[in-house]
Design an enzyme around this catalytic site. Structure first.
Site, mmCIF file in Angstrom:
data_model
loop_
_atom_site.group_PDB
_atom_site.id
_atom_site.type_symbol
_atom_site.label_atom_id
_atom_site.label_comp_id
_atom_site.label_asym_id
_atom_site.label_seq_id
_atom_site.Cartn_x
_atom_site.Cartn_y
_atom_site.Cartn_z
ATOM 1 N N ASP A 1 0.827 -1.201 0.000
ATOM 2 C CA ASP A 1 0.000 0.000 0.000
ATOM 3 C C ASP A 1 0.872 1.265 0.000
ATOM 4 O OD1 ASP A 1 -2.267 1.584 0.048
ATOM 5 O OD2 ASP A 1 -2.525 1.470 2.223
ATOM 6 N N ASP A 48 -1.579 9.137 9.934
ATOM 7 C CA ASP A 48 -2.257 8.457 8.835
ATOM 8 C C ASP A 48 -3.561 7.813 9.287
ATOM 9 O OD1 ASP A 48 -2.177 7.250 6.084
ATOM 10 O OD2 ASP A 48 -2.202 5.412 7.277
ATOM 11 N N GLU A 85 -4.420 13.271 9.155
ATOM 12 C CA GLU A 85 -4.935 12.872 7.850
ATOM 13 C C GLU A 85 -6.313 12.272 8.100
ATOM 14 O OE1 GLU A 85 -5.580 10.082 4.309
ATOM 15 O OE2 GLU A 85 -4.823 9.310 6.191
ATOM 16 N N HIS A 131 -1.409 11.892 -3.183
ATOM 17 C CA HIS A 131 -1.057 10.554 -3.678
ATOM 18 C C HIS A 131 -2.278 9.623 -3.666
ATOM 19 C CE1 HIS A 131 -1.228 9.856 0.562
ATOM 20 N NE2 HIS A 131 -1.193 8.562 0.333
ATOM 21 N N ASP A 132 -3.364 10.066 -3.020
ATOM 22 C CA ASP A 132 -4.572 9.236 -2.984
ATOM 23 C C ASP A 132 -5.529 9.646 -4.089
ATOM 24 O OD1 ASP A 132 -3.961 7.434 -0.941
ATOM 25 O OD2 ASP A 132 -4.495 8.885 0.611
HETATM 26 C C1 GLC Z 1 -4.112 6.947 4.139
HETATM 27 C C2 GLC Z 1 -3.101 7.018 3.017
HETATM 28 C C3 GLC Z 1 -3.433 6.007 1.968
HETATM 29 C C4 GLC Z 1 -3.411 4.649 2.589
HETATM 30 C C5 GLC Z 1 -4.302 4.583 3.842
HETATM 31 C C6 GLC Z 1 -4.021 3.368 4.645
HETATM 32 O O1 GLC Z 1 -5.368 7.289 3.722
HETATM 33 O O2 GLC Z 1 -3.062 8.315 2.497
HETATM 34 O O3 GLC Z 1 -2.551 6.074 0.887
HETATM 35 O O4 GLC Z 1 -3.856 3.716 1.654
HETATM 36 O O5 GLC Z 1 -4.096 5.668 4.701
HETATM 37 O O6 GLC Z 1 -2.808 3.474 5.336
#
Ligand code: GLC
Length: 639
Positions: A133, A276, A318, A387-388
């Site tokens: 991931d 995160d 986040e 990046h998402d």
């Molecule tokens: C956050 C990150 C994403 C990841 C997720 C799980 O949303 O930005 O890229 O897949 O967390 O860790």
């Protein structure tokens, strides 16, 4: 005041009286917060946690290197260091940007040239092998991904960054660990202590009960929220991928582990932790298991512990959640000033793309106006892309106030950005299609979504200019909003989608990799020479925005940007009330020339204004002001 016996006992742990004084003062300041927060989460079990925590904190305090202690003092004297208008972030994958951490050290001049003050390196702690991931499945929080370098390289990079006035930002993945992490391995080997670090259920009864109200994050490649694990002999909670095991934060030991990890990394020189997927930390039956009150108490406790040892460190949440929930991550009510210093403004990002497609900013204004003001000591992380994927986080209520049907508008945006809407300029891919809800999120680089890919492919020169104008507009909005603008690597050069991800086995199923290209250093060099190329125009504009921003104190993040009424729906007006005078951002989201009534601007600014982007002074003598397609202006009252 600390209980005198505790203070006396703690003093024994220090050789140096001044160190003891510093630690005790901070404990006095943040200790009560830590204790209260832990009690709110763990009740009676909190008391048993404190001795261990103090030990962890003392250990980290003693190990904190002198240069970082100095930074602690410096930031205590500048508590607004993340809020000043010269604060500009850059986000990159270490390998894609510069190969290794050593390589990044060799590219600091490039970042300096752009005006970057904050470098977020995407997950670089040792992940599991194979699919991980994008590094968000961490196997070891105390080691760097071997091909990128070592922990010492990370410290060396942090020192270089600090010497240049830049800070280092790392992800702290705290909702889950990789199935290969030591804790998960011990749990799988049957150790009950570590089994209790996770949410494990012997049969489907509990998982099914939770699933009734849980959404799906990756419906296509990781459906469901639980994974059967043979070694565990149970279903383990896995919100994201099957190899990302959610941690059980109801277990105080998990909390203590993370305090230890945070302080370890802080002592390596990390300045900001990106928390995160923080919204998912606490699980509660009958809910979507996001934004639970315990999440905020836990953040608060983590932050209090961090501030005692490393006050230079900040937290960034986040939390990609609804606006009404998002504000709590910056601290409302009793949490004011005590949780994260910064949070992503996801809603603004979504509205940028929505207005670009519809050429109408009414929904943008409505959505912003529905936001509660943020605490003045916090800051937004502003971004055009990340990046998402982009999920259309537009509420039905906001849509209705803008005269739209929420569902239909979200469908329109998915059609538009996946390139199926007639006349669209965008080249994006559908991500996370949910057959049940019909939801379609979008992947694609900013440039491809803004029309550059299509225009270049068809040799449409006007289209190229228009696409660049769109990108310039979007960046003007985020840099003119206040908060930390986060530039995603490659956007400064208008990099296009990278379809090569389809050939990488561990990326192929996850098309978010289409917007995570390799840095193009040849293009970067060319952009600085040929200012008329698309990359050159983009790079020059960003430099200009960054310089103009640094010279505009009105953009300090303590001040709020408010969306104010605009008589022309194509034009967004954002007003900031700074003690120096008002600032009005004027943004034309359409491809047309707009004759904008000056009367409105006069109301906000008086008879004249300076345009910090175009240069020069405007007197609002004429009844209208001409705004070219995608024009951006930063107007301030003359000094
Ligand atoms: C956050 C990150 C994403 C990841 C997720 C799980 O949303 O930005 O890229 O897949 O967390 O860790």
């Amino acid at each position: 005041m600390l209980p005198p016996e505790l203070a006396t006992q703690l003093r024994l742990a220090f050789d140096d009286d001044r160190d003891a004084e510093t630690f005790l003062l901070r404990l006095e300041r943040y200790g009560p917060d830590l204790v209260e927060s832990l009690q709110m989460v763990y009740g009676d079990r909190a008391a048993g946690l404190l001795d261990g925590l103090i030990e962890v904190m003392l250990h980290a305090f003693h190990n904190r290197p002198p240069d970082l202690r100095r930074l602690d003092e410096a930031r205590l004297l500048r508590p607004d260091w993340l809020q000043t208008p010269d604060m500009v972030g850059y986000v990159a994958y270490t390998d894609r940007f510069a190969g290794t951490l050593q390589g990044v050290r060799g590219r600091l001049d490039y970042l300096k040239g752009l005006g970057v003050r904050y470098l977020h390196l995407m997950p670089l702690l040792k992940p599991r092998e194979g699919e991980n991931d994008g590094g968000y499945a961490v196997q070891d929080y105390r080691a760097v991904r071997p091909d990128l370098g070592s922990m010492d390289d990370l410290s060396a990079l942090a020192r270089d960054l600090h010497a240049e006035g830049m800070s280092l930002v790392l992800d702290l993945v705290l909702n889950h660990v990789a199935r290969e992490h030591e804790w998960a391995q011990k749990a799988r080997a049957g150790d009950p202590r570590y089994r209790a670090y996770f949410h494990v259920y012997p049969d489907r009864t509990q998982p099914d009960a939770y699933e009734a109200t849980l959404p799906e994050v990756f419906p296509e490649f990781a459906p469901g929220n639980f994974t059967w694990d043979e070694a565990l002999g149970g279903w383990v909670w896995t919100t994201f991928n099957t190899y990302q095991w959610d941690l059980n934060w109801a277990n105080p030991e998990v909390f203590q582990e993370f305090v230890d990890i945070i302080l370890y990394l802080a002592n390596r020189g990390v300045d900001v932790f990106r928390l995160d997927a923080i919204a998912f930390l606490w699980k509660r039956l009958g809910t979507d298991c996001q934004n639970q009150p315990e999440v905020h108490w836990l953040t608060r406790a983590l932050r209090a512990a961090t501030r005692i040892v490393a006050p230079a460190v900040a937290f960034k949440a986040e939390a990609i959640v609804a606006p009404a929930q998002l504000i709590h991550y910056l601290g409302t009510r009793a949490h004011h000033g005590k949780v994260s210093d910064m949070a992503y403004h996801n809603s603004l990002m979504v509205q940028l793309w929505s207005s670009l497609a519809s050429r109408d900013t009414t929904l943008f204004r409505e959505a912003l106006q529905a936001f509660s003001p943020k605490p003045t000591n916090t800051t937004w992380g502003m971004y055009v892309r990340c990046h998402d994927d982009i999920g259309w986080a537009i509420s039905d209520e906001d849509a209705a106030r803008a005269g739209l049907n929420g569902e239909a508008h979200r469908r329109f945006l998915s059609d538009f950005y996946s390139g199926v809407f007639p006349g669209t300029f965008a080249r994006g891919l559908v991500f996370g299609f949910n057959a049940q809800t019909g939801d379609r999120r979008i992947s694609g680089t900013a440039a491809s979504l803004a029309g550059l890919e299509m225009a270049l492919e068809t040799g449409d020169e006007v289209g190229v200019s228009t696409a660049i104008a769109r990108l310039r507009l979007l960046h003007a909005v985020i840099l003119g909003f206040g908060g930390v603008p986060l530039l995603y690597m490659g956007d400064e050069l208008a990099l296009l989608n990278d379809y090569g991800f389809q050939n990488v086995p561990e990326h192929a199923a996850d098309n978010r990799w289409v917007h995570r290209p390799q840095m193009d250093w040849a293009l970067a060099a060319q952009a600085r020479e040929d200012v008329n190329s698309p990359a050159g125009r983009m790079y020059a504009w960003l430099q200009k925005l960054i310089q103009a921003r640094a010279a505009t104190p009105h953009l300090h993040a303590s001040v709020e940007s408010r969306a104010v009424y605009s008589p022309d729906p194509r034009v967004l007006l954002l007003r900031r009330d700074h003690p120096l005078g008002s600032f009005v951002g004027v943004y034309n989201f359409s491809h047309e020339d707009v004759s904008f009534p000056t009367e409105v601007l006069r109301e906000h600014l008086g008879d004249q204004a300076e345009d910090r982007l175009g240069g020069g002074r405007l007197t609002f003598a004429r009844a209208t002001l001409r705004l070219e397609p995608y024009r951006a202006m930063w107007l301030v009252q003359p000094a």
